[in-house]
Enzyme design. Sequence first.
Site, mmCIF file in Angstrom:
data_model
loop_
_atom_site.group_PDB
_atom_site.id
_atom_site.type_symbol
_atom_site.label_atom_id
_atom_site.label_comp_id
_atom_site.label_asym_id
_atom_site.label_seq_id
_atom_site.Cartn_x
_atom_site.Cartn_y
_atom_site.Cartn_z
ATOM 1 N N ASP A 18 0.485 -1.303 -0.231
ATOM 2 C CA ASP A 18 -0.203 0.166 -0.206
ATOM 3 C C ASP A 18 0.896 1.054 -0.284
ATOM 4 O O ASP A 18 0.941 1.559 -0.532
ATOM 5 C CB ASP A 18 -0.490 0.424 1.132
ATOM 6 N N ASP A 129 -7.199 6.075 12.442
ATOM 7 C CA ASP A 129 -5.355 6.595 12.304
ATOM 8 C C ASP A 129 -5.649 7.917 11.349
ATOM 9 O O ASP A 129 -4.231 8.313 11.481
ATOM 10 C CB ASP A 129 -4.753 5.017 11.267
ATOM 11 N N SER A 183 -5.894 -7.759 7.968
ATOM 12 C CA SER A 183 -4.894 -7.323 8.247
ATOM 13 C C SER A 183 -4.256 -6.706 9.720
ATOM 14 O O SER A 183 -4.945 -7.213 10.665
ATOM 15 C CB SER A 183 -4.998 -4.945 7.572
#
Length: 408
Positions: A18, A129, A183
């Site tokens: 990513d 986040d 994840s």
Amino acid sequence: MADKSVKKVVLAYSGGLDTSIILKWLQTEYGAEVITFTADLGQGEEIEPARAKALAAGVKPENIFIEDVREEFVRDFVFPMFRANTVYEGQYLLGTSIARPLIAKKQIEIARKMGADAVSHGATGKGNDQVRFELGYYGLEPDITVIAPWREWNFKSREALLDFAEKHQIQITKDKRGEAPFSVDANLLHSSSEGKVLEDPAVEAPEFVHMRTIAPEDAPDKPTIITIDFEKGDPVAIDGVKMSPATLLTKLNELGRDNGIGRLDLVENRFVGMKSRGVYETPGGTILLAAHRGIESITLDRGAMHLKDELMPKYATLVYNGFWFSPEREMLQAAIDYSQEKVAGQVRVKLYKGNVTVIGRTSPYSLYDQDLVTFEEGKVAYDHRDAGGFIKLNALRLRVLAKRDKRG
């Protein structure tokens, strides 16, 4: 739309797929010079390969920053948080939340050093986040430009992202072409897993999700007993051996792992408004929390202890929501730190099949007076008859209420 005035951007870069895509996207969409920052937070993965990946993506050697921040992370972020016995929504030890302000701080420091006019992160537009990173950025550098690719780019699917990666010759491992099972975010305090196989909160998490602990039922049949020494509210030694903050937490993680300690399956309330299910493992932190409360139990006055417990949920919410650099968090920290001046001594802890039990505590500053609490005649004068007046005074308002209700 890309701000073409941005010339240099500091990217929080893990070297994973990513952030590798984000790096190339910043180069192509913004035409910006990218500076990468990779932090070793004790995530348990080799971070040096991030340098080779950044170089392969065209980042100048002098623009690649890789830093071991484990000691700073534990000393300046984890330990201050644990002085407050911080848990969010009664259970979560905030392992992900507490790492974000440190990363943001380092990015801003690099931006100042390198003359960058923007910072960027890889957090999605659905999670917490993004808030934590950006509140950190703005709290330290109010005029900084923030680039949040997941909120800006036009990719509509994971396949579109992977096609972009292939087009720009970004290496894709075979497992990335399928759907990832979940994840993971990890650092020295914890590991966090969410998504995919964990999205249904009614289904038990598969055992393979857990990476920091063995199953409690597989833990040894014999308990492990250790001592932890504290000074001013912080742990400083295990079994009498002095250790640095990061070394000590690493040792507690090993002890917790081997005894199946620190697993949590939680549905939490995100700051952005949705509920999410996560599986957390915080082996060392779980031991530390129990031990810290143990030493506080004999060194803190009742009023101070109860006030701390009242303040803690507010402190936890501030950390969870990303307000580490806010004045209210700093005010609370000052009060908490003041309370810890005489939180010193030794705690004896038993670790057994997922459980942490405090079995002993001593301190040169202990407020525990055996002469006062003994059932035998103590040396300190305590007149039992004094309790009668104490009770009557506390009962006065209750008696007045009862008489009124009786009349009614």
